[in-house]
Design a protein around this motif. Structure first.
Motif, mmCIF file in Angstrom:
data_model
loop_
_atom_site.group_PDB
_atom_site.id
_atom_site.type_symbol
_atom_site.label_atom_id
_atom_site.label_comp_id
_atom_site.label_asym_id
_atom_site.label_seq_id
_atom_site.Cartn_x
_atom_site.Cartn_y
_atom_site.Cartn_z
ATOM 1 N N SER A 1 2.770 2.552 -2.019
ATOM 2 C CA SER A 1 2.758 3.278 -3.285
ATOM 3 C C SER A 1 1.385 3.833 -3.605
ATOM 4 C CB SER A 1 3.225 2.361 -4.409
ATOM 5 O OG SER A 1 2.271 1.343 -4.616
ATOM 6 N N LEU A 2 0.390 3.486 -2.781
ATOM 7 C CA LEU A 2 -0.978 3.949 -3.051
ATOM 8 C C LEU A 2 -1.255 5.319 -2.449
ATOM 9 C CD1 LEU A 2 -3.412 0.924 -2.676
ATOM 10 C CD2 LEU A 2 -2.843 2.233 -4.716
ATOM 11 N N PHE A 3 -0.467 5.704 -1.452
ATOM 12 C CA PHE A 3 -0.725 6.973 -0.790
ATOM 13 C C PHE A 3 -0.329 8.140 -1.687
ATOM 14 C CE2 PHE A 3 -0.567 3.952 2.683
ATOM 15 C CZ PHE A 3 -1.682 4.316 3.410
ATOM 16 N N VAL A 4 -1.000 9.277 -1.465
ATOM 17 C CA VAL A 4 -0.684 10.498 -2.217
ATOM 18 C C VAL A 4 -0.237 11.558 -1.231
ATOM 19 C CG1 VAL A 4 -1.593 12.307 -3.711
ATOM 20 C CG2 VAL A 4 -2.422 9.953 -3.958
ATOM 21 N N GLN B 1 3.052 9.617 -2.913
ATOM 22 C CA GLN B 1 3.580 8.262 -2.700
ATOM 23 C C GLN B 1 4.768 8.307 -1.742
ATOM 24 O OE1 GLN B 1 4.038 5.675 -6.239
ATOM 25 N NE2 GLN B 1 3.108 7.363 -7.357
ATOM 26 N N VAL C 1 0.801 -1.222 0.000
ATOM 27 C CA VAL C 1 0.000 0.000 0.000
ATOM 28 C C VAL C 1 0.836 1.276 0.000
ATOM 29 C CG1 VAL C 1 -2.093 -0.996 1.038
ATOM 30 C CG2 VAL C 1 -0.315 -0.046 2.506
#
Lengths: 324, 324
Positions: A275-278, A280, A273
């Motif tokens: 790499s899913l956050f903004v 990243q 996950v």
């Protein structure tokens, strides 16, 4: 269900011969072996693994004690441990200790009573003596207990990569947020590297420990909030997990600090996950699959009474994304 | 290690009496029972669970077959399943099928050979017949197979809550992104509710299926990218998991669509990380802990040969956060 007797009759051999085929013991001609296998298949025979393990003194079961499979790092690690255990003919009993000493102790007793062939310990609240008295093949993850073989990633190097990056990017006051240092984990080397790097490069730093029972997302936010209230000048944070890093992004968003302009963040683990956050998350990647694979390799060797190397440190990698 | 004989000698009773105490069989006075227990403790006696389970025909082990423990929903569900199993005296063997038929079949054979007392099936790629021939207590999660007891959350209601919210918030063209509908899961009712609600309220809609082997975060992004390229007018998406919802936020961010102004998103599950994303994900909360608890309750009843209700649907809840 078909019995050994039925199979012996069908194959025209004695029960002893069938048992030898099953247990791979004594000389059996290929012809006989194939005949027995064919009849087993015809009669849909399924050997009783419990009875067999009593005879072989092997259960082919491995006990896995982790703090909680609900945490991303341990859920990914458990996936690979089970994957490689299965490929080696072993099954995995899942035990979530929630970092409670009492539960960890009970699990160990239970696993021993079930005659598991070995134990993977990734939860470490007990005293060294209790591990040493196990009398079972054990591999630990992220903790060094006397002569017990252990697997970890290169926590010190990871910590120095993270800290140097924050400083290289211009941070003047950096913080480390991680689990309790009391647990004496190899992961504490991340903090050691953080301090040494900050001191060596003459940058102001401070440290925030999460609760000993860690892994509670709600608590991270409060902790981070307090940190920024007390020290609004902090412009760089090294978080000992990606989930902590994500919590920092969230709090920064709420208090109008821009990431990475006002605050730079480096996480740890590189769970899926991350790499899913903004934005990243920039993070230190632990080789989770290779760690799982190696733990199983070591444990299987120990079960087979082969020699293994005690300290196994796997390389980490800096993954630069958008929070730095 | 102490044997039954040592304990019998220490307690001044026969081996048969010790065995009766251990197996809770026949009449034993409290005095005798306590004496035996005391000697067991003094001698640090640990009953051999394998031998005992042969005698009792019970292994006290439950097999858990899930697609992958690396996915947030299944990792949280597994945590609670193991937690409640443990509280009921059962241990959990973890099996990740990766939604491969072959692996699922092998696991079932393996679990049967190990004489597990029951199986929890949350991975469903096999044909109905193969489940029915199991001859073991089985509880399924999110799939109805003939008369096998099953637990799910109220997928249809969840789907209608999500879709109605998108329409209430003014969306004119909505999409559903979920797992493969071919797998015939109860979760497909979310899609059913989506279509019926959209049709009933006269709103334009379309559907995007992920791969049958789903759960690959990288693939979600490509899928979502394609969706927006083909249908740039989409202004509302109902995602069948929070991780898909997070991927949508990420893609929107990259292509300069504002969430929730340009695109509104509703996720599903309410896994712990759902609240960590920015903006925080509006979602349909599955009662993951209660689902895990109920699955274990049902399975324990089946093992004890008690009657259970077949269809068990637990309530869901709309959690409005920031993506709508």
């Amino acid at each position: 269900m078909a019995t050994l007797k039925d199979i012996a009759k069908g194959a025209g051999v004695t029960v002893t011969t069938v048992s030898r085929v099953l247990n791979n013991r004594g000389y059996i001609s290929d012809e006989t072996r194939n005949k027995v296998y064919r009849v087993m298949k015809e009669l849909n025979y399924q050997p009783n693994e419990i009875a067999r393990s009593l005879a072989r003194k092997k259960s082919n079961i491995i006990g896995l004690i982790i703090p909680t499979v609900a945490h991303s790092f341990f859920s990914e690690l458990s996936f690979y441990l089970e994957y490689y255990a299965y490929n080696n003919g072993y099954k995995v009993l899942l035990c979530n200790s929630q970092l409670e000493q009492k539960k960890e102790k009970e699990y160990i007793g239970m696993l021993r009573a079930h005659q598991v062939d070995g134990i993977i310990m990734a939860s470490h609240t007990l005293e060294v003596d209790e591990y040493l008295s196990l009398n079972l093949p054990v591999v630990t993850v992220d903790r060094k207990v006397d002569e017990i073989p252990n697997v970890s990633s290169d926590n010190y190097y990871g910590g120095s990569l993270a800290t140097n990056l924050l400083i290289d990017k211009g941070c003047n006051k950096i913080a480390y947020i991680g689990g309790s240092l009391k647990l004496n984990l190899l992961a504490n080397k991340r903090y050691e590297a953080f301090i040494n790097t900050a001191k060596g490069r003459n940058v102001d730093f401070l440290n925030v420990e999460t609760d000993i029972n860690g892994f509670k997302i709600e608590e991270y936010e409060e902790l981070i909030n307090n940190l920024f209230q007390k020290h609004p000048e902090i412009d760089g944070i090294f978080a000992s997990s990606d989930l902590i890093a994500a919590s920092i992004i969230k709090v920064c968003n709420r208090i109008n600090k821009k990431v990475p302009d006002d605050v730079k963040i480096v996480g740890y683990d590189d769970v899926k996950v991350a790499s899913l956050f903004v934005p990243q998350i920039t993070t230190i990647r632990q080789p989770i699959e290779n760690m799982g694979k190696l733990v199983i390799e070591l444990l299987v060797k120990l079960i087979d009474e082969k020699d293994v190397i005690n300290d196994n440190i796997l390389p980490v990698k800096l993954i630069e994304r958008e929070t730095t």
